[in-house]
Design a protein around this motif. Structure first.
Motif, PDB file in Angstrom:
ATOM      1  N   THR A   1       0.849  -1.209   0.000  1.00  0.00           N
ATOM      2  CA  THR A   1       0.000   0.000   0.000  1.00  0.00           C
ATOM      3  C   THR A   1       0.873   1.242   0.000  1.00  0.00           C
ATOM      4  O   THR A   1       0.638   2.188  -0.773  1.00  0.00           O
ATOM      5  N   VAL A   2       1.886   1.250   0.859  1.00  0.00           N
ATOM      6  CA  VAL A   2       2.796   2.398   0.963  1.00  0.00           C
ATOM      7  C   VAL A   2       3.618   2.539  -0.318  1.00  0.00           C
ATOM      8  O   VAL A   2       3.784   3.641  -0.843  1.00  0.00           O
ATOM      9  N   ALA A   3       4.091   1.404  -0.847  1.00  0.00           N
ATOM     10  CA  ALA A   3       4.871   1.430  -2.098  1.00  0.00           C
ATOM     11  C   ALA A   3       4.045   2.043  -3.232  1.00  0.00           C
ATOM     12  O   ALA A   3       4.540   2.870  -3.996  1.00  0.00           O
ATOM     13  N   LYS A   4       2.774   1.661  -3.307  1.00  0.00           N
ATOM     14  CA  LYS A   4       1.889   2.194  -4.364  1.00  0.00           C
ATOM     15  C   LYS A   4       1.673   3.693  -4.206  1.00  0.00           C
ATOM     16  O   LYS A   4       1.567   4.419  -5.193  1.00  0.00           O
TER      17      LYS A   4
ATOM     18  N   ASP B   1      20.604   4.354   1.857  1.00  0.00           N
ATOM     19  CA  ASP B   1      20.866   5.692   2.405  1.00  0.00           C
ATOM     20  C   ASP B   1      19.870   5.998   3.518  1.00  0.00           C
ATOM     21  O   ASP B   1      20.211   6.626   4.514  1.00  0.00           O
ATOM     22  N   TYR B   2      18.621   5.571   3.300  1.00  0.00           N
ATOM     23  CA  TYR B   2      17.569   5.802   4.297  1.00  0.00           C
ATOM     24  C   TYR B   2      16.645   4.594   4.334  1.00  0.00           C
ATOM     25  O   TYR B   2      16.507   3.883   3.346  1.00  0.00           O
ATOM     26  N   ILE B   3      16.015   4.408   5.501  1.00  0.00           N
ATOM     27  CA  ILE B   3      15.084   3.286   5.680  1.00  0.00           C
ATOM     28  C   ILE B   3      13.725   3.808   6.125  1.00  0.00           C
ATOM     29  O   ILE B   3      13.641   4.620   7.049  1.00  0.00           O
ATOM     30  N   ILE B   4      12.677   3.284   5.466  1.00  0.00           N
ATOM     31  CA  ILE B   4      11.297   3.563   5.890  1.00  0.00           C
ATOM     32  C   ILE B   4      10.731   2.247   6.419  1.00  0.00           C
ATOM     33  O   ILE B   4      10.776   1.226   5.725  1.00  0.00           O
ATOM     34  N   THR B   5      10.204   2.267   7.630  1.00  0.00           N
ATOM     35  CA  THR B   5       9.542   1.073   8.171  1.00  0.00           C
ATOM     36  C   THR B   5       8.049   1.351   8.278  1.00  0.00           C
ATOM     37  O   THR B   5       7.632   2.387   8.791  1.00  0.00           O
ATOM     38  N   VAL B   6       7.272   0.409   7.753  1.00  0.00           N
ATOM     39  CA  VAL B   6       5.809   0.503   7.812  1.00  0.00           C
ATOM     40  C   VAL B   6       5.348  -0.320   9.011  1.00  0.00           C
ATOM     41  O   VAL B   6       5.769  -1.468   9.184  1.00  0.00           O
ATOM     42  N   THR B   7       4.497   0.274   9.851  1.00  0.00           N
ATOM     43  CA  THR B   7       4.007  -0.450  11.029  1.00  0.00           C
ATOM     44  C   THR B   7       2.476  -0.481  11.053  1.00  0.00           C
ATOM     45  O   THR B   7       1.814   0.336  10.414  1.00  0.00           O
TER      46      THR B   7
ATOM     47  N   PHE C   1      12.560   6.803   8.828  1.00  0.00           N
ATOM     48  CA  PHE C   1      11.155   7.211   8.741  1.00  0.00           C
ATOM     49  C   PHE C   1      10.275   6.039   9.160  1.00  0.00           C
ATOM     50  O   PHE C   1      10.596   4.896   8.845  1.00  0.00           O
ATOM     51  N   VAL C   2       9.185   6.348   9.846  1.00  0.00           N
ATOM     52  CA  VAL C   2       8.223   5.316  10.228  1.00  0.00           C
ATOM     53  C   VAL C   2       6.846   5.764   9.753  1.00  0.00           C
ATOM     54  O   VAL C   2       6.419   6.886  10.028  1.00  0.00           O
ATOM     55  N   ILE C   3       6.186   4.901   8.993  1.00  0.00           N
ATOM     56  CA  ILE C   3       4.834   5.215   8.508  1.00  0.00           C
ATOM     57  C   ILE C   3       3.872   4.212   9.127  1.00  0.00           C
ATOM     58  O   ILE C   3       3.979   2.998   8.892  1.00  0.00           O
TER      59      ILE C   3
ATOM     60  N   GLU D   1      -0.938  10.747   3.706  1.00  0.00           N
ATOM     61  CA  GLU D   1      -0.387  12.032   4.191  1.00  0.00           C
ATOM     62  C   GLU D   1       1.050  11.831   4.666  1.00  0.00           C
ATOM     63  O   GLU D   1       1.929  12.655   4.398  1.00  0.00           O
ATOM     64  N   GLU D   2       1.295  10.717   5.387  1.00  0.00           N
ATOM     65  CA  GLU D   2       2.633  10.393   5.874  1.00  0.00           C
ATOM     66  C   GLU D   2       3.597  10.150   4.711  1.00  0.00           C
ATOM     67  O   GLU D   2       4.751  10.558   4.747  1.00  0.00           O
ATOM     68  N   VAL D   3       3.090   9.457   3.679  1.00  0.00           N
ATOM     69  CA  VAL D   3       3.906   9.180   2.489  1.00  0.00           C
ATOM     70  C   VAL D   3       4.319  10.496   1.829  1.00  0.00           C
ATOM     71  O   VAL D   3       5.493  10.690   1.496  1.00  0.00           O
ATOM     72  N   LEU D   4       3.375  11.396   1.683  1.00  0.00           N
ATOM     73  CA  LEU D   4       3.660  12.693   1.056  1.00  0.00           C
ATOM     74  C   LEU D   4       4.705  13.472   1.859  1.00  0.00           C
ATOM     75  O   LEU D   4       5.642  14.046   1.297  1.00  0.00           O
ATOM     76  N   LYS D   5       4.551  13.473   3.177  1.00  0.00           N
ATOM     77  CA  LYS D   5       5.496  14.166   4.063  1.00  0.00           C
ATOM     78  C   LYS D   5       6.910  13.556   3.925  1.00  0.00           C
ATOM     79  O   LYS D   5       7.898  14.278   3.790  1.00  0.00           O
ATOM     80  N   THR D   6       6.964  12.235   3.923  1.00  0.00           N
ATOM     81  CA  THR D   6       8.242  11.533   3.794  1.00  0.00           C
ATOM     82  C   THR D   6       8.867  11.818   2.426  1.00  0.00           C
ATOM     83  O   THR D   6      10.067  12.055   2.317  1.00  0.00           O
ATOM     84  N   HIS D   7       8.029  11.810   1.398  1.00  0.00           N
ATOM     85  CA  HIS D   7       8.461  12.086   0.022  1.00  0.00           C
ATOM     86  C   HIS D   7       9.122  13.468  -0.062  1.00  0.00           C
ATOM     87  O   HIS D   7      10.201  13.616  -0.634  1.00  0.00           O
ATOM     88  N   GLN D   8       8.477  14.450   0.538  1.00  0.00           N
ATOM     89  CA  GLN D   8       9.023  15.815   0.507  1.00  0.00           C
ATOM     90  C   GLN D   8      10.379  15.894   1.226  1.00  0.00           C
ATOM     91  O   GLN D   8      11.303  16.558   0.757  1.00  0.00           O
ATOM     92  N   GLN D   9      10.495  15.186   2.342  1.00  0.00           N
ATOM     93  CA  GLN D   9      11.761  15.157   3.088  1.00  0.00           C
ATOM     94  C   GLN D   9      12.871  14.470   2.267  1.00  0.00           C
ATOM     95  O   GLN D   9      14.005  14.934   2.233  1.00  0.00           O
TER      96      GLN D   9
END
Length: 197
Positions: A16-19, A123-129, A169-171, A181-189
């Motif tokens: 879901t997050v990847a999409k 370089d960076y890690i996003i973990t989905v919880t 990052f944690v989503i 919304e979290e994805v968009l925020k992370t994307h901008q960062q």
């Protein structure tokens, strides 16, 4: 170009997050899908898996997934050996794929990024919880599985608390609107970080 690892326990909603990132024009590499393709198409992998699991590893020339799943279900050593055959090939394939991309960053989605130590390559890690109860419900609905199997998979994966410690990052993926919304925020960062390299 920044390389971002996207991970999370079974049923957390990595896809879901990847999409959601894909909808923002970010190239996504789904390690599991590519691993399955390589397990079917690579002669080297095929030869090694047959040596490890026997002729039943392939049925009519195609990977016998139920047979392999059953074989590795409660056998950590066998799972480790299989991963040691498949993951290096996936890693090489990913590098080739990444070199063809032109986005500021790319995402590689992989379930066992921490468990196999490959998190150090990003370089960076996003973990989905998501809460364990929610994850179990999702997997039961999605995979037509049973609670015992799902809990066994969860037991083989790192707990969220350990993953979070090593993540940038944690989503939290419970409510789809908040997730996006979290994805968009992370994307901008990530775009800002990509500009600074």
């Amino acid at each position: 170009m920044i390389t971002v690892g996207l991970t999370g326990g079974i049923g957390s909603g990595k896809t879901t997050v990847a999409k959601a990132f894909e909808a923002l024009d970010i190239p996504i590499y789904i390690a599991d899908d590519e691993a399955k393709k390589l397990m079917n198409n690579s002669k080297v992998i095929r030869r090694k898996l047959i040596k490890l699991f026997g002729e039943e590893a392939y049925l009519n020339g195609t990977l016998n997934k139920p047979y392999l799943a059953k074989a590795i279900f409660n056998n950590k050593e066998l799972l480790k050996t299989m991963n040691a055959i498949v993951h290096p090939k996936v890693g090489k394939h990913f590098v080739k794929w990444k070199n063809k991309q032109t986005a500021p960053y790319v995402i590689k989605e992989a379930a066992i990024l921490f468990e196999n130590g490959s998190y150090k390559n990003y370089d960076y890690i996003i973990t989905v919880t998501a809460p364990e109860e929610t994850r179990i419900k999702r997997v039961l609905k999605r995979d037509n599985s049973n609670i015992k199997k799902v809990k066994a998979i969860i037991a083989n994966q790192w707990p969220d608390i350990e993953k979070i410690k090593l993540s940038d990052f944690v989503i939290e993926n419970i409510d789809i609107k908040k997730t996006k919304e979290e994805v968009l925020k992370t994307h901008q960062q990530l775009l800002k970080l990509a500009k600074n390299i």
